[in-house]
Design an enzyme around this catalytic site. Structure first.
Site, PDB file in Angstrom:
ATOM      1  N   GLY A 149       0.819  -1.156   0.004  1.00  0.00           N
ATOM      2  CA  GLY A 149      -0.056   0.132  -0.071  1.00  0.00           C
ATOM      3  C   GLY A 149       0.786   1.165  -0.060  1.00  0.00           C
ATOM      4  O   GLY A 149       1.646   1.367  -0.715  1.00  0.00           O
ATOM      5  N   ASP A 150       0.636   2.209   1.079  1.00  0.00           N
ATOM      6  CA  ASP A 150       1.485   3.282   1.045  1.00  0.00           C
ATOM      7  C   ASP A 150       2.367   3.333   2.256  1.00  0.00           C
ATOM      8  O   ASP A 150       2.579   4.550   2.693  1.00  0.00           O
ATOM      9  CB  ASP A 150       0.486   4.515   1.185  1.00  0.00           C
ATOM     10  CG  ASP A 150      -0.559   4.485   2.357  1.00  0.00           C
ATOM     11  OD1 ASP A 150      -0.591   3.510   2.934  1.00  0.00           O
ATOM     12  OD2 ASP A 150      -1.071   5.617   2.739  1.00  0.00           O
TER      13      ASP A 150
END
Length: 309
Positions: free
Chosen positions: A226-227
């Site tokens: 993801g981030d």
């Protein structure tokens, strides 16, 4: 001569010569280098592929030992391997990296065994050398793929954990510090939702490039998914070295990025924990850096926090 008559010496000799040339023709057709030696390590024969490997003709090889043909370090490796084979009397298989006569360096696999020719009262070693260079390259490529984040080219979570385990062991021996920075992008969901996943992917690649720009060559930058990102810093003597890196990251992220004509901000929150100050194991280091990350987010994002129990 009747069919029951014994072959004379001339016929037998001719048959042996024909068999010898047939055997040589057969092994010459094999693309892998083949060789055979006596119990003293002197070459008795080989095929053309082995001549190409060594850069020497059969005439130059036959009757010579490895110490007469190769540099002493390599010759000793061959000599020890042959001696171990004679002692074990078992099939021997091992990998090595060798330099061919043409200067190319290749990964190979040696297959060797002891043979006995009772009729000629000869014993020795026969071996074949299989070129596994392409296989080793493929193995390395697949290994790198398994440890690399496909989108950004950074280390993935598995690779990060491997690096962290090894770094922890080195830290225990060196008595220096080990720091882990956990990063979370502040507005990535907004970018994905409003500009689409292709823009989000390009944004993440830009993040990766900027992170690699601010760390030392020996530091490890990973995308966990993801981030989420992480940075491993080794040989740390003071927490200010770590906070300096965090400040450099925030400075880089303070600069907006243009994607598809849109100017997008790149904020991040960073959590920091350090061994031995804040943790005494890999598990506690990860846990405490993650707690510090949530503490940073609670402060209003766009900042970093060092773990506070």
């Amino acid at each position: 001569m009747s069919k029951d008559a014994e072959p004379n010496d001339t016929t037998r000799y001719t048959a042996e010569i024909q068999e010898k040339y047939l055997l040589q023709a057969v092994i010459n057709a094999v693309p892998a280098p083949i060789f055979f030696k006596d119990t003293e390590g002197r070459y008795l024969g080989c095929n053309r592929a082995f001549e190409q490997y060594t850069g020497k003709t059969r005439g130059e090889l036959i009757g010579k030992g490895v110490h007469e043909l190769f540099d002493q370090e390599l010759a000793q490796v061959y000599f020890e391997a042959d001696r171990a084979l004679f002692e074990s009397r078992e099939h021997q298989v091992y990998e090595a990296q060798v330099e061919y006569a043409d200067g190319s360096v290749r990964d190979v696999m040696f297959h060797k065994a002891v043979f006995q020719a009772s009729h000629e009262n000869i014993e020795g070693i026969v071996g074949a050398i299989l070129d596994i260079t392409d296989r080793k390259k493929a193995e390395k490529m697949y290994q790198e793929m398994a440890l690399t984040d496909a989108l950004t080219g950074l280390n993935n979570r598995l690779s990060m954990m491997n690096h962290l385990e090894h770094a922890f062991d080195r830290t225990l021996r060196s008595k220096n510090g080990l720091a882990l920075l956990m990063l979370d992008l502040d507005n990535f969901k907004y970018i994905n939702d409003n500009y689409g996943h292709p823009a989000g992917d390009l944004f993440l690649r830009t993040v990766a490039d900027r992170l690699k720009h601010v760390v030392r060559k020996a530091d490890v930058v990973s995308r966990l998914g993801g981030d989420e990102f992480a940075i491993i810093l080794e040989d740390i003597t003071d927490i200010t070295q770590v906070t300096h890196v965090a400040e450099k990251v925030l400075s880089q992220f303070a600069q907006p990025v243009e994607i598809d004509g849109h100017i997008l901000s790149m904020g991040s929150s960073i959590g920091i924990a350090m061994i031995p100050t804040h943790a005494n194991s890999v598990e506690s280091l990860m846990k405490h850096s993650d707690i510090a990350l949530y503490q940073a987010k609670a402060k209003g994002k766009g900042t970093y926090c060092v773990y506070l129990p």
